[in-house]
Design a protein around this motif. Structure first.
Motif, PDB file in Angstrom:
ATOM      1  N   ARG A 133      10.460   7.402   4.360  1.00 32.66           N
ATOM      2  CA  ARG A 133      11.587   6.965   5.182  1.00 32.66           C
ATOM      3  C   ARG A 133      11.428   7.495   6.609  1.00 32.66           C
ATOM      4  N   THR A 134      11.822   6.659   7.574  1.00 34.20           N
ATOM      5  CA  THR A 134      11.665   7.029   8.983  1.00 34.20           C
ATOM      6  C   THR A 134      12.996   7.191   9.708  1.00 34.20           C
ATOM      7  N   ASP A 135      14.115   6.884   9.053  1.00 40.14           N
ATOM      8  CA  ASP A 135      15.408   6.935   9.748  1.00 40.14           C
ATOM      9  C   ASP A 135      15.802   8.371  10.076  1.00 40.14           C
ATOM     10  N   THR A 136      16.497   8.536  11.161  1.00 37.68           N
ATOM     11  CA  THR A 136      16.834   9.856  11.684  1.00 37.68           C
ATOM     12  C   THR A 136      17.675  10.657  10.708  1.00 37.68           C
ATOM     13  N   ALA A 137      18.635  10.021  10.045  1.00 34.94           N
ATOM     14  CA  ALA A 137      19.534  10.750   9.143  1.00 34.94           C
ATOM     15  C   ALA A 137      18.750  11.416   8.019  1.00 34.94           C
ATOM     16  N   PHE A 138      17.827  10.683   7.412  1.00 32.29           N
ATOM     17  CA  PHE A 138      17.053  11.242   6.309  1.00 32.29           C
ATOM     18  C   PHE A 138      16.052  12.282   6.806  1.00 32.29           C
ATOM     19  N   VAL A 139      15.315  11.945   7.850  1.00 30.00           N
ATOM     20  CA  VAL A 139      14.295  12.865   8.348  1.00 30.00           C
ATOM     21  C   VAL A 139      14.933  14.173   8.825  1.00 30.00           C
ATOM     22  N   GLU A 141      17.654  15.597   7.687  1.00 29.74           N
ATOM     23  CA  GLU A 141      18.047  16.377   6.511  1.00 29.74           C
ATOM     24  C   GLU A 141      16.819  17.051   5.895  1.00 29.74           C
ATOM     25  N   VAL A 142      15.737  16.323   5.781  1.00 30.38           N
ATOM     26  CA  VAL A 142      14.526  16.877   5.171  1.00 30.38           C
ATOM     27  C   VAL A 142      13.942  17.996   6.031  1.00 30.38           C
ATOM     28  N   GLN A 143      13.964  17.823   7.346  1.00 31.62           N
ATOM     29  CA  GLN A 143      13.356  18.818   8.231  1.00 31.62           C
ATOM     30  C   GLN A 143      14.126  20.133   8.273  1.00 31.62           C
ATOM     31  N   ARG A 144      15.329  20.152   7.755  1.00 33.58           N
ATOM     32  CA  ARG A 144      16.046  21.423   7.633  1.00 33.58           C
ATOM     33  C   ARG A 144      15.272  22.392   6.740  1.00 33.58           C
ATOM     34  N   TYR A 145      14.552  21.852   5.762  1.00 32.04           N
ATOM     35  CA  TYR A 145      13.873  22.667   4.762  1.00 32.04           C
ATOM     36  C   TYR A 145      12.346  22.573   4.847  1.00 32.04           C
TER      37      TYR A 145
END
Length: 280
Positions: A133-139, A141-145
């Motif tokens: 997925r490339t959308d900002t909302a998902f990326v 959230e994932v980049q927090r961890y």
């Protein structure tokens, strides 16, 4: 109902401790996402006393190394909820998922997404992590961890050994879990929040990784202090005789722990570690 922390006078003799392993979110890391400012000096003091401080988290190794950058050299990290045990650039233990299982799990996630569920997966490898997925909302959230993150058209093409699939659903896990039912017998499913579920090899958890570190170092459970707050910390807590649940922990974790530390908001881990150091 508020939980009363254990009076430190009731602690066993902790002078022989060799390992301190702590969960991160809501245990050591507060709601603001920050580590307590005192932790750097405490980790240095522990090291000077021959005690290893070992963060244990669902995050990737690179993220943990970034978080602990001032003291990261020589530290051992339990990452990916026990899928990886690493020190500096050396992997001490890795619980790799089979490629065929990865393919099946990704098919489930892709099918859910195509059916309208707002869901995505992150593949956590020994080198870095991967998403489609490339959308900002998902990326975001994932980049927090997972700080070292690569976006691929097909995450299964990653040139890496994958140890965990993290599935995040903006719609909650109710649409996801029925599709993963068959994996409950053959794999470990770990819930770190209401919207995250991790799929790993059978019997992979933070506790197994800690036991591997104990084996490597020749350290026993009686020489180990552990801290946790949630159900994905249960095996970690069982691997150390001196187990502390923070006061804000899940009731089942509190019930299983030997002691209750002050809450995360009260810097409970720091308070207990300072108690250990004061008695050295």
């Amino acid at each position: 109902m508020p939980v009363t922390p254990t009076d430190p006078r009731q602690y066993a003799d902790l002078s022989g401790i060799k390992i301190v392993a702590s969960d991160m979110d809501n245990t050591l890391v507060g709601a603001d996402g920050e580590l307590p400012g005192e932790i750097w000096d405490i980790i240095r003091e522990l090291k000077a006393e021959g005690i290893q401080f070992v963060p244990a988290s669902g995050r990737q190794v690179a993220t943990l190394q970034d978080m602990f950058a001032p003291v990261a050299d020589g530290m051992t990290f339990i990452s990916a909820n026990g899928g990886l045990l690493a020190r500096d650039s050396e992997i001490l233990y890795s619980a790799r998922l089979k490629p065929e299982d990865l393919g099946d799990i990704m098919t489930i996630v892709r099918d859910l997404a195509s059916g309208g569920t707002n869901v995505g997966a992150v593949l956590i490898g020994e080198k870095q992590s991967y998403v489609e997925r490339t959308d900002t909302a998902f990326v975001s959230e994932v980049q927090r961890y997972f700080h070292q993150l690569q976006i691929l058209e097909d995450a299964l093409e990653a040139d890496d050994h994958i140890v965990k699939v993290g599935i995040y659903s903006f719609d909650g896990l109710d649409p996801v879990l029925p599709r993963l039912e068959s994996y409950q017998q053959t794999h470990s499913l770990t819930f770190s929040a209401d919207d995250w579920v991790d799929v790993q090899g059978k019997n992979v958890n933070k506790g197994v990784a800690l036991e591997e570190l104990q084996r490597i170092l020749g350290v026993g459970a009686d020489e180990t202090v552990v801290f946790g707050d949630y159900l994905n910390d249960s095996e970690l807590m069982a691997a150390g005789t001196h187990s502390f649940a923070v006061a804000n922990a899940h009731p089942d974790v509190i019930a299983a722990a030997r002691y209750v530390a002050p809450s995360c908001a009260e810097r409970g881990v720091v308070q207990v570690l300072q108690h250990i150091l004061d008695r050295k």
